[in-house]
Write a protein that holds these residues in place. Structure first.
Motif, PDB file in Angstrom:
ATOM      1  N   GLU A  59      -7.081  -4.502  -2.311  1.00  0.00           N
ATOM      2  CA  GLU A  59      -7.085  -3.399  -2.900  1.00  0.00           C
ATOM      3  C   GLU A  59      -5.591  -3.590  -3.697  1.00  0.00           C
ATOM      4  O   GLU A  59      -4.690  -4.187  -3.613  1.00  0.00           O
ATOM      5  N   SER A 108       4.405   3.336  -2.225  1.00  0.00           N
ATOM      6  CA  SER A 108       4.859   3.563  -3.669  1.00  0.00           C
ATOM      7  C   SER A 108       6.596   3.893  -3.469  1.00  0.00           C
ATOM      8  O   SER A 108       6.761   4.209  -2.549  1.00  0.00           O
ATOM      9  N   ARG A 134      -0.755   0.387  -5.270  1.00  0.00           N
ATOM     10  CA  ARG A 134      -1.064   1.809  -5.496  1.00  0.00           C
ATOM     11  C   ARG A 134      -0.038   2.277  -6.131  1.00  0.00           C
ATOM     12  O   ARG A 134       1.104   1.941  -6.510  1.00  0.00           O
ATOM     13  N   MET A 136       0.801  -1.080   0.091  1.00  0.00           N
ATOM     14  CA  MET A 136      -0.112   0.117   0.119  1.00  0.00           C
ATOM     15  C   MET A 136       0.846   1.194   0.070  1.00  0.00           C
ATOM     16  O   MET A 136       0.338   2.220   0.426  1.00  0.00           O
TER      17      MET A 136
END
Length: 230
Positions: free
Chosen positions: A222, A203, A225, A201
């Protein structure tokens, strides 16, 4: 929080002898030259600051994986965990956090669990921001087994300046998320190998705070990202 607490952080016991050495050298430098003495004062303050060990507010929800180090995410890629840990020879998502000499170097457990294995391997001292540092540099690897049986590898990697990896934990120990497990002296890197199908989650280029920044969520679906640099 008092203003004093913003600037004065607790120092880890590992740093006491180094600060004492810097202070002793500074006293000698003052006998030679006041200019050199004040340079020594600056270096002594930096040494104290390097070994700072601030209190961190670790999120406690089940499934969260937190950053084990302060610094910047330098790499996110697929890689096989260190062979000496005895984990399956399969590529997992590896998140690398590079620590400069100005970051706090106390390392914290990314998840709660039992330390199933610890393996130290001597090596070289390339710049820790380089990809080859993961395979060629001196390193200390830990495999943490979580309550659900899944495992996470976290690897302390020495850097260009670092010459001493310290690990406070032992095989069989139980750790809590965000608990201190080691440190690396003077510049280095931490690699975290996430379980299969778990996406980070964070970068590349993102600033991380050890024990606080959520690196991944085991309960989330999810997708990875992306980030925008402003």
């Amino acid at each position: 929080m008092k203003m004093r607490d913003t600037f004065l952080k607790p120092m880890h016991p590992e740093g006491r002898k180094f600060v004492a050495i810097f202070a002793a050298v500074t006293a000698v430098l003052f006998l030679v030259s006041s200019v050199l003495g004040w340079i020594g004062v600056g270096l002594t303050v930096w040494c104290y600051y390097f070994f700072r060990d601030p209190v961190r507010a670790t999120p406690v929800r089940d499934g969260l994986i937190v950053s084990p180090a302060d610094g910047v995410v330098s790499l996110i890629e697929k890689a096989v965990p260190p062979a000496e840990l005895g984990m399956p020879d399969e590529a997992l998502t590896r998140v690398s956090v590079f620590m400069s000499v100005f970051n706090c170097h106390v390392n914290r457990a990314p998840v709660a669990g039992r330390i199933a294995a610890i393996a130290y391997r001597p090596g070289k001292f390339f710049n820790a921001s380089l990809d080859k540092a993961s395979s060629d540099n001196e390193r200390n690897s830990l495999c943490i087994e979580m309550a659900d049986g899944r495992k996470i590898a976290v690897v302390q990697i020495a850097g260009l300046v670092a010459r001493r990896i310290v690990c406070f934990s032992a095989t069989g120990d139980t750790v809590k998320t965000g608990e201190r497990f080691g440190l690396i002296r003077f510049g280095s890197r931490l690699d975290v190998y996430l379980p299969d199908d778990v996406h980070p989650m964070v970068s590349v280029g993102q600033t991380m705070i050890s024990g606080e920044t959520v690196l991944a969520d085991l309960t989330s679906d999810e997708p990875p990202r992306s980030a925008r640099a402003d």
